[in-house]
Design a protein around this motif. Structure first.
Motif, PDB file in Angstrom:
ATOM      1  N   SER A 118       0.844  -1.210   0.000  1.00 29.59           N
ATOM      2  CA  SER A 118       0.000   0.000   0.000  1.00 29.59           C
ATOM      3  C   SER A 118       0.871   1.249   0.000  1.00 29.59           C
ATOM      4  CB  SER A 118      -0.951   0.007   1.203  1.00 29.59           C
ATOM      5  OG  SER A 118      -1.828  -1.097   1.141  1.00 29.59           O
ATOM      6  N   SER A 119       1.896   1.240  -0.838  1.00 33.11           N
ATOM      7  CA  SER A 119       2.867   2.333  -0.865  1.00 33.11           C
ATOM      8  C   SER A 119       3.034   2.860  -2.286  1.00 33.11           C
ATOM      9  CB  SER A 119       4.219   1.857  -0.345  1.00 33.11           C
ATOM     10  OG  SER A 119       4.824   0.962  -1.271  1.00 33.11           O
ATOM     11  N   SER A 120       3.721   3.981  -2.403  1.00 33.81           N
ATOM     12  CA  SER A 120       4.083   4.524  -3.715  1.00 33.81           C
ATOM     13  C   SER A 120       5.339   3.833  -4.221  1.00 33.81           C
ATOM     14  CB  SER A 120       4.346   6.026  -3.599  1.00 33.81           C
ATOM     15  OG  SER A 120       5.511   6.264  -2.826  1.00 33.81           O
ATOM     16  N   SER A 359      -0.031   7.192  -4.231  1.00 34.79           N
ATOM     17  CA  SER A 359      -0.432   5.801  -4.018  1.00 34.79           C
ATOM     18  C   SER A 359      -0.391   5.065  -5.348  1.00 34.79           C
ATOM     19  CB  SER A 359      -1.850   5.749  -3.437  1.00 34.79           C
ATOM     20  OG  SER A 359      -1.939   6.488  -2.241  1.00 34.79           O
TER      21      SER A 359
END
Length: 373
Positions: A118-120, A359
């Motif tokens: 759930s990260s960039s 995101s």
């Protein structure tokens, strides 16, 4: 623990709103590769690339061959980011021959890894988060004088400040274009030209370009791709920077310009470089050695590649001389993400105005535009 349950590949063809022409090709739709990386929970990561025969010698079928050769091994061997880095390093020579094929696969795996966290992309890779504003160049294709003037007018109404002009090989036509730019108050320091390998010798290129040389500060790919000495001679004669595009597709080609980094700019396109990790390698070396970069784009990229290029542009800010792309639905009939990344007023794309950019992008799976091999 296995990361990749499945890798899937398609051709991606999205019609353009208008055709785009330069000295090497005319295009009316995308000609791209679309890859999906699926984990055991059904989570999907997405990747894209734009193979171009006149840039890296690739086409859609050669990309499929690379994919078929390595799909099973990748699913078995790549379980985390470090595995992906190791696979990239161990297969460098193969990727050198098929950079666009690898780009789509790598981006899909990176996207899957980022979604699982759930990260960039930046968080995944340990890079600073995207910040600020990115300034794009107005690109004007090879077209008639009247069409050129109309397109320039539209760009100026939006507020663009930097321009890239595709040369035609017809001196009167190209001279007229520069006359239009000059009459509109556009300075040479804000103009790059792209010859797409029009000439075979520095003498021919010099003869053609000398009458126009006060109208631009840099010329892209004037000679046969890889003719570094010829382009070096041309740069010295004209007193202009030379931008390397087809002539520069991997980091080891820095050796060709080691003696005079100051004469060159590199057009860094994520697809032709062989993905994001290899593009970052080039960008970091350029920053360390003060080599100017243009973060380029292949005609027909969707917002998926636009997003990947922003990661590179952020790293390259100290030496960034221009940025291309982010046309989204201005060029394509459809894009592949929920909120397309497209430049706005003055050719700028603001991170603050695109909060979802921090995101993983929300992909609208482009079923209508996917074709089986």
């Amino acid at each position: 623990m296995q990361l990749l349950k499945e890798l899937r590949i398609w051709k991606l063809r999205i019609p353009f709103r208008v055709s785009f022409r330069h000295a090497s090709a005319t295009r009316t739709s995308t000609e791209s590769i679309w890859v999906e990386a699926v984990d055991s929970d059904g989570l999907v990561g997405y990747g894209e690339s734009c193979p171009r025969s006149y840039v890296t010698g690739e086409n859609l079928n050669s990309c499929m061959s690379f994919f078929a050769k390595h799909r099973v091994g990748l699913c078995r061997q790549v379980r985390c980011l470090e595995d992906l880095r190791e696979w990239t390093a161990n297969h460098r020579s193969e990727i050198d021959q098929s950079p666009a094929a690898w780009c789509a696969i790598e981006l899909a795996v990176l996207d899957l890894l980022a979604r699982r966290m759930s990260s960039s992309l930046e968080e995944l890779l340990g890079l600073p988060k995207l910040d600020g504003t990115f300034c794009y160049t107005a690109v004007i294709g090879d077209q008639s004088e009247s069409a050129f003037a109309k397109q320039l007018k539209r760009y100026r109404e939006v507020g663009f400040e930097q321009f890239k002009v595709k040369l035609s090989g017809k001196p009167a036509q190209d001279a007229a274009k520069f006359g239009i730019l000059s009459s509109d108050g556009i300075l040479a320091k804000d103009v790059r030209v792209d010859a797409n390998n029009l000439w075979k010798s520095p003498r021919d290129a010099t003869s053609y370009l000398s009458p126009m040389a006060e109208s631009f500060f840099a010329i892209e790919e004037p000679l046969v791709a890889g003719d570094f000495q010829g382009m070096r001679e041309l740069a010295e004669t004209l007193g202009k920077l030379v931008i390397l595009d087809e002539s520069f597709c991997r980091a080891d080609q820095f050796a060709q310009i080691k003696s005079d980094y100051h004469r060159w700019l590199i057009n860094l396109r994520v697809s032709k470089m062989g993905g994001l990790l290899r593009s970052l390698e080039v960008a970091q070396f350029a920053c360390e050695n003060n080599i100017g970069l243009v973060i380029g784009a292949q005609v027909g990229e969707t917002s998926l590649l636009t997003r990947a290029a922003l990661t590179v542009a952020q790293v390259a800010r100290p030496v960034l001389k221009g940025q291309e792309g982010a046309f989204g639905k201005l060029l394509l009939e459809a894009d592949v993400i929920e909120s397309p990344l497209t430049f706005g007023a003055r050719g700028r794309l603001s991170v603050l105005s695109n909060p979802a950019i921090q995101s993983p992008v929300e992909v609208v799976r482009p079923k209508a535009f996917l074709e089986q091999f």
